[in-house]
Design a protein around this motif. Sequence first.
Motif, PDB file in Angstrom:
ATOM      1  N   VAL A 129       0.845  -1.198   0.000  1.00  0.00           N
ATOM      2  CA  VAL A 129       0.000   0.000   0.000  1.00  0.00           C
ATOM      3  C   VAL A 129       0.883   1.252   0.000  1.00  0.00           C
ATOM      4  O   VAL A 129       0.643   2.194  -0.757  1.00  0.00           O
ATOM      5  CB  VAL A 129      -0.947  -0.001   1.221  1.00  0.00           C
ATOM      6  N   ASP A 130       1.916   1.263   0.839  1.00  0.00           N
ATOM      7  CA  ASP A 130       2.823   2.411   0.888  1.00  0.00           C
ATOM      8  C   ASP A 130       3.480   2.643  -0.466  1.00  0.00           C
ATOM      9  O   ASP A 130       3.606   3.790  -0.917  1.00  0.00           O
ATOM     10  CB  ASP A 130       3.919   2.195   1.934  1.00  0.00           C
ATOM     11  N   LEU A 131       3.903   1.571  -1.117  1.00  0.00           N
ATOM     12  CA  LEU A 131       4.554   1.684  -2.416  1.00  0.00           C
ATOM     13  C   LEU A 131       3.596   2.262  -3.458  1.00  0.00           C
ATOM     14  O   LEU A 131       3.948   3.168  -4.200  1.00  0.00           O
ATOM     15  CB  LEU A 131       5.070   0.312  -2.858  1.00  0.00           C
ATOM     16  N   ILE A 132       2.382   1.765  -3.500  1.00  0.00           N
ATOM     17  CA  ILE A 132       1.397   2.279  -4.455  1.00  0.00           C
ATOM     18  C   ILE A 132       1.107   3.755  -4.167  1.00  0.00           C
ATOM     19  O   ILE A 132       1.094   4.584  -5.082  1.00  0.00           O
ATOM     20  CB  ILE A 132       0.106   1.442  -4.408  1.00  0.00           C
ATOM     21  N   GLN A 133       0.898   4.088  -2.902  1.00  0.00           N
ATOM     22  CA  GLN A 133       0.596   5.470  -2.538  1.00  0.00           C
ATOM     23  C   GLN A 133       1.755   6.411  -2.870  1.00  0.00           C
ATOM     24  O   GLN A 133       1.536   7.585  -3.146  1.00  0.00           O
ATOM     25  CB  GLN A 133       0.265   5.577  -1.051  1.00  0.00           C
ATOM     26  N   SER A 134       2.971   5.904  -2.878  1.00  0.00           N
ATOM     27  CA  SER A 134       4.142   6.743  -3.126  1.00  0.00           C
ATOM     28  C   SER A 134       4.197   7.271  -4.553  1.00  0.00           C
ATOM     29  O   SER A 134       4.908   8.227  -4.834  1.00  0.00           O
ATOM     30  CB  SER A 134       5.427   5.978  -2.812  1.00  0.00           C
ATOM     31  N   ASN A 135       3.462   6.660  -5.465  1.00  0.00           N
ATOM     32  CA  ASN A 135       3.481   7.085  -6.873  1.00  0.00           C
ATOM     33  C   ASN A 135       2.062   7.288  -7.386  1.00  0.00           C
ATOM     34  O   ASN A 135       1.790   7.151  -8.561  1.00  0.00           O
ATOM     35  CB  ASN A 135       4.219   6.046  -7.719  1.00  0.00           C
ATOM     36  N   ARG A 136       1.157   7.620  -6.510  1.00  0.00           N
ATOM     37  CA  ARG A 136      -0.268   7.702  -6.842  1.00  0.00           C
ATOM     38  C   ARG A 136      -0.577   8.676  -7.977  1.00  0.00           C
ATOM     39  O   ARG A 136      -1.442   8.406  -8.810  1.00  0.00           O
ATOM     40  CB  ARG A 136      -1.042   8.092  -5.580  1.00  0.00           C
ATOM     41  N   LYS A 137       0.129   9.794  -8.049  1.00  0.00           N
ATOM     42  CA  LYS A 137      -0.159  10.789  -9.096  1.00  0.00           C
ATOM     43  C   LYS A 137       0.120  10.257 -10.495  1.00  0.00           C
ATOM     44  O   LYS A 137      -0.448  10.719 -11.458  1.00  0.00           O
ATOM     45  CB  LYS A 137       0.647  12.061  -8.850  1.00  0.00           C
ATOM     46  N   LYS A 138       1.028   9.290 -10.612  1.00  0.00           N
ATOM     47  CA  LYS A 138       1.380   8.725 -11.920  1.00  0.00           C
ATOM     48  C   LYS A 138       0.541   7.503 -12.268  1.00  0.00           C
ATOM     49  O   LYS A 138       0.706   6.920 -13.320  1.00  0.00           O
ATOM     50  CB  LYS A 138       2.855   8.325 -11.936  1.00  0.00           C
ATOM     51  N   LEU A 139      -0.345   7.099 -11.373  1.00  0.00           N
ATOM     52  CA  LEU A 139      -1.078   5.854 -11.566  1.00  0.00           C
ATOM     53  C   LEU A 139      -2.401   6.076 -12.277  1.00  0.00           C
ATOM     54  O   LEU A 139      -3.264   6.771 -11.764  1.00  0.00           O
ATOM     55  CB  LEU A 139      -1.342   5.180 -10.215  1.00  0.00           C
ATOM     56  N   PRO A 140      -2.575   5.465 -13.432  1.00  0.00           N
ATOM     57  CA  PRO A 140      -3.876   5.522 -14.096  1.00  0.00           C
ATOM     58  C   PRO A 140      -4.775   4.425 -13.529  1.00  0.00           C
ATOM     59  O   PRO A 140      -4.816   3.317 -14.041  1.00  0.00           O
ATOM     60  CB  PRO A 140      -3.520   5.258 -15.566  1.00  0.00           C
ATOM     61  N   LEU A 141      -5.462   4.688 -12.432  1.00  0.00           N
ATOM     62  CA  LEU A 141      -6.237   3.660 -11.748  1.00  0.00           C
ATOM     63  C   LEU A 141      -7.707   3.699 -12.150  1.00  0.00           C
ATOM     64  O   LEU A 141      -8.495   4.436 -11.570  1.00  0.00           O
ATOM     65  CB  LEU A 141      -6.128   3.824 -10.224  1.00  0.00           C
ATOM     66  N   PRO A 142      -8.077   2.911 -13.156  1.00  0.00           N
ATOM     67  CA  PRO A 142      -9.492   2.835 -13.507  1.00  0.00           C
ATOM     68  C   PRO A 142     -10.243   1.982 -12.490  1.00  0.00           C
ATOM     69  O   PRO A 142      -9.622   1.300 -11.670  1.00  0.00           O
ATOM     70  CB  PRO A 142      -9.471   2.144 -14.874  1.00  0.00           C
ATOM     71  N   ALA A 143     -11.551   2.015 -12.554  1.00  0.00           N
ATOM     72  CA  ALA A 143     -12.347   1.176 -11.644  1.00  0.00           C
ATOM     73  C   ALA A 143     -12.022  -0.284 -11.909  1.00  0.00           C
ATOM     74  O   ALA A 143     -11.938  -0.716 -13.054  1.00  0.00           O
ATOM     75  CB  ALA A 143     -13.826   1.440 -11.855  1.00  0.00           C
ATOM     76  N   GLY A 144     -11.812  -1.050 -10.860  1.00  0.00           N
ATOM     77  CA  GLY A 144     -11.493  -2.471 -11.007  1.00  0.00           C
ATOM     78  C   GLY A 144     -10.034  -2.681 -11.345  1.00  0.00           C
ATOM     79  O   GLY A 144      -9.320  -1.769 -11.712  1.00  0.00           O
ATOM     80  N   VAL A 145      -9.583  -3.895 -11.234  1.00  0.00           N
ATOM     81  CA  VAL A 145      -8.195  -4.245 -11.555  1.00  0.00           C
ATOM     82  C   VAL A 145      -8.215  -5.257 -12.676  1.00  0.00           C
ATOM     83  O   VAL A 145      -8.786  -6.325 -12.544  1.00  0.00           O
ATOM     84  CB  VAL A 145      -7.474  -4.832 -10.315  1.00  0.00           C
TER      85      VAL A 145
END
Length: 107
Positions: free
Chosen positions: A72-88
């Motif tokens: 979770v920390d790793l994902i949050q550390s680059n959140r602005k660059k993450l194209p996170l659509p609904a679902g995985v």
Amino acid sequence: MTGEVILGDCLKVMKRFPDGHFDSVIVDPPYGTTALDFDQTPIDWAAWWAEVHRVTKETAVIVCFAADLFTVDLIQSNRKKLPLPAGVGKDHAHRVSGRQPQAAAGA
């Protein structure tokens, strides 16, 4: 094809390389979840991501090993660059690095 394992302070080591130098970065950073000395080294994730994006090619693969809450920390550390659509979806590995996967040759 050649490869090299580089050991050292990642921020200091990356500064030695020019922009767009690497095809991939594979890291197993300290998770900060144990009492072991090597696991207590804090990482400035904003600086780390800035350097990783600088020294890697646009098509580079960035692999970061993670487990448990450190993920979770790793994902949050680059959140602005993450194209996170609904679902995985099946191609979700790129979301941590912020880079889009490239089609394999002949695919």
